[in-house]
Design a protein around this motif. Structure first.
Motif, PDB file in Angstrom:
ATOM      1  N   LEU A 157      11.016  32.455 -36.895  1.00 45.79           N
ATOM      2  CA  LEU A 157      12.462  32.061 -35.904  1.00 45.79           C
ATOM      3  C   LEU A 157      12.199  32.022 -34.576  1.00 45.79           C
ATOM      4  N   SER A 158      11.427  32.893 -34.072  1.00 42.53           N
ATOM      5  CA  SER A 158      10.987  32.733 -32.706  1.00 42.53           C
ATOM      6  C   SER A 158      10.337  31.543 -32.174  1.00 42.53           C
ATOM      7  N   THR A 159       9.613  31.239 -32.994  1.00 42.92           N
ATOM      8  CA  THR A 159       8.903  29.807 -32.577  1.00 42.92           C
ATOM      9  C   THR A 159       9.832  28.528 -32.816  1.00 42.92           C
ATOM     10  N   LEU A 160      10.712  28.784 -33.691  1.00 47.84           N
ATOM     11  CA  LEU A 160      11.734  27.661 -34.048  1.00 47.84           C
ATOM     12  C   LEU A 160      12.821  27.767 -32.597  1.00 47.84           C
ATOM     13  N   ILE A 161      13.113  28.748 -32.195  1.00 44.69           N
ATOM     14  CA  ILE A 161      13.856  29.017 -30.864  1.00 44.69           C
ATOM     15  C   ILE A 161      12.945  28.261 -29.699  1.00 44.69           C
ATOM     16  N   SER A 206       7.485  23.917 -24.568  1.00 42.86           N
ATOM     17  CA  SER A 206       8.111  24.931 -25.616  1.00 42.86           C
ATOM     18  C   SER A 206       7.088  26.258 -25.089  1.00 42.86           C
ATOM     19  N   GLY A 207       6.075  26.301 -24.536  1.00 38.35           N
ATOM     20  CA  GLY A 207       5.348  27.309 -24.242  1.00 38.35           C
ATOM     21  C   GLY A 207       4.574  27.605 -25.763  1.00 38.35           C
ATOM     22  N   LEU A 208       4.243  26.815 -26.664  1.00 40.13           N
ATOM     23  CA  LEU A 208       3.282  26.845 -27.812  1.00 40.13           C
ATOM     24  C   LEU A 208       2.189  25.963 -27.712  1.00 40.13           C
ATOM     25  N   GLY A 209       1.334  26.448 -28.735  1.00 38.53           N
ATOM     26  CA  GLY A 209       0.144  25.372 -29.054  1.00 38.53           C
ATOM     27  C   GLY A 209       0.396  24.456 -29.910  1.00 38.53           C
ATOM     28  N   ILE A 210      -0.323  23.384 -29.551  1.00 36.58           N
ATOM     29  CA  ILE A 210      -0.043  21.948 -30.295  1.00 36.58           C
ATOM     30  C   ILE A 210      -0.298  22.295 -31.690  1.00 36.58           C
ATOM     31  N   GLY A 222      12.507  23.676 -25.978  1.00 33.03           N
ATOM     32  CA  GLY A 222      11.534  22.789 -25.607  1.00 33.03           C
ATOM     33  C   GLY A 222      12.355  21.181 -25.696  1.00 33.03           C
ATOM     34  N   LEU A 223      13.071  21.294 -26.689  1.00 34.22           N
ATOM     35  CA  LEU A 223      13.590  19.996 -26.958  1.00 34.22           C
ATOM     36  C   LEU A 223      15.199  19.908 -26.339  1.00 34.22           C
ATOM     37  N   ASN A 224      15.426  20.961 -25.649  1.00 33.86           N
ATOM     38  CA  ASN A 224      16.632  21.111 -25.069  1.00 33.86           C
ATOM     39  C   ASN A 224      17.811  21.098 -25.911  1.00 33.86           C
ATOM     40  N   ARG A 225      17.712  21.683 -27.239  1.00 32.63           N
ATOM     41  CA  ARG A 225      18.492  21.570 -28.467  1.00 32.63           C
ATOM     42  C   ARG A 225      18.912  23.160 -28.670  1.00 32.63           C
ATOM     43  N   LEU A 226      18.543  24.047 -27.948  1.00 37.23           N
ATOM     44  CA  LEU A 226      18.957  25.608 -28.137  1.00 37.23           C
ATOM     45  C   LEU A 226      20.488  25.720 -28.388  1.00 37.23           C
ATOM     46  N   HIS A 227      21.235  25.026 -27.684  1.00 41.12           N
ATOM     47  CA  HIS A 227      22.710  25.219 -27.760  1.00 41.12           C
ATOM     48  C   HIS A 227      23.242  24.819 -29.211  1.00 41.12           C
ATOM     49  N   GLN A 228      22.430  24.149 -29.769  1.00 41.42           N
ATOM     50  CA  GLN A 228      22.859  23.749 -31.396  1.00 41.42           C
ATOM     51  C   GLN A 228      22.747  25.095 -32.331  1.00 41.42           C
ATOM     52  N   LEU A 229      22.164  26.167 -31.875  1.00 45.34           N
ATOM     53  CA  LEU A 229      22.323  27.306 -32.650  1.00 45.34           C
ATOM     54  C   LEU A 229      23.550  27.908 -32.704  1.00 45.34           C
ATOM     55  N   GLU A 230      24.243  27.794 -31.734  1.00 48.29           N
ATOM     56  CA  GLU A 230      25.570  28.574 -31.340  1.00 48.29           C
ATOM     57  C   GLU A 230      26.467  28.202 -32.781  1.00 48.29           C
ATOM     58  N   GLY A 231      26.155  26.907 -33.324  1.00 50.21           N
ATOM     59  CA  GLY A 231      27.100  26.728 -34.546  1.00 50.21           C
ATOM     60  C   GLY A 231      26.594  27.423 -35.827  1.00 50.21           C
ATOM     61  N   VAL A 232      25.663  28.062 -35.738  1.00 45.71           N
ATOM     62  CA  VAL A 232      25.218  28.756 -37.054  1.00 45.71           C
ATOM     63  C   VAL A 232      26.061  29.915 -37.446  1.00 45.71           C
ATOM     64  N   LEU A 233      26.463  30.664 -36.661  1.00 42.87           N
ATOM     65  CA  LEU A 233      27.457  31.805 -36.747  1.00 42.87           C
ATOM     66  C   LEU A 233      28.694  31.692 -36.148  1.00 42.87           C
ATOM     67  N   ARG A 253      11.235  10.715 -26.614  1.00 42.30           N
ATOM     68  CA  ARG A 253       9.830   9.999 -26.066  1.00 42.30           C
ATOM     69  C   ARG A 253       8.709  11.067 -25.778  1.00 42.30           C
ATOM     70  N   LEU A 254       8.825  12.234 -26.246  1.00 42.78           N
ATOM     71  CA  LEU A 254       7.804  13.275 -26.012  1.00 42.78           C
ATOM     72  C   LEU A 254       6.706  13.154 -27.151  1.00 42.78           C
ATOM     73  N   SER A 255       5.514  13.474 -26.506  1.00 39.68           N
ATOM     74  CA  SER A 255       4.284  13.749 -27.459  1.00 39.68           C
ATOM     75  C   SER A 255       4.053  15.086 -28.121  1.00 39.68           C
ATOM     76  N   GLN A 256       3.502  15.457 -29.073  1.00 44.83           N
ATOM     77  CA  GLN A 256       3.370  16.713 -29.485  1.00 44.83           C
ATOM     78  C   GLN A 256       2.808  17.549 -28.605  1.00 44.83           C
ATOM     79  N   ILE A 257       2.039  17.092 -27.633  1.00 49.82           N
ATOM     80  CA  ILE A 257       1.429  17.802 -26.535  1.00 49.82           C
ATOM     81  C   ILE A 257       2.375  18.150 -25.485  1.00 49.82           C
ATOM     82  N   GLU A 258       3.376  17.169 -25.469  1.00 47.97           N
ATOM     83  CA  GLU A 258       4.228  17.595 -24.252  1.00 47.97           C
ATOM     84  C   GLU A 258       5.262  18.616 -24.633  1.00 47.97           C
ATOM     85  N   LEU A 259       5.634  18.587 -25.938  1.00 45.36           N
ATOM     86  CA  LEU A 259       6.605  19.328 -26.532  1.00 45.36           C
ATOM     87  C   LEU A 259       6.145  20.783 -26.618  1.00 45.36           C
TER      88      LEU A 259
END
Length: 135
Positions: free
Chosen positions: A55-59, A37-41, A64-75, A27-33
């Protein structure tokens, strides 16, 4: 979803859809995300529409979505092998550097001085890797 059967544009579209779905689920708006995230709209909009992001933007977006832990599964497999080698006291048997051999030289033809120099270089690389030295 099987990414191995998809082309690049399909994978990007799917990932962008997942980012948007995760934002809406929370329930986040693009502005809130963007603020979290520290990024622009415009960056958030571009990411959700399938535009080019670094890749930095994706991180930042995953953070911002509290999903950074999901990157651990990549490698994950690499991390497990390194951990198991450390626990068992073995040296990891992964190559330090992969490169194409220029010419085949028989080991017997190499002088002894060159062999010891190669061994010390390998030992240095292993030591640096074990101590997490980045260069």
């Amino acid at each position: 979803m099987k990414f191995s059967t998809m082309n690049d544009s399909e994978i990007i579209a799917d990932l962008c859809c997942r980012i948007k779905d995760a934002r809406i689920e929370q329930r986040l708006s693009q502005i809130e995300l963007a603020e979290r995230s520290g990024l622009g709209i415009a960056t958030i909009k571009r990411a959700e529409m399938g535009g080019s992001v670094t890749l930095s933007t994706l991180i930042c977006i995953l953070r911002g979505l509290n999903r950074l832990h999901q990157l651990e599964g990549v490698l994950f497999d690499t991390e497990v092998r390194a951990f198991n080698a450390q626990v068992s006291g073995e040296k990891a048997n992964t190559p330090l550097r992969i490169r194409k051999k220029a010419a085949t030289v028989d080991e017997a033809d190499k002088p002894l001085v060159e062999k010891s120099a190669d061994a010390s270089a390998v030992d240095w690389y292993i030591s640096a890797a074990e101590n997490n030295i980045l260069w």
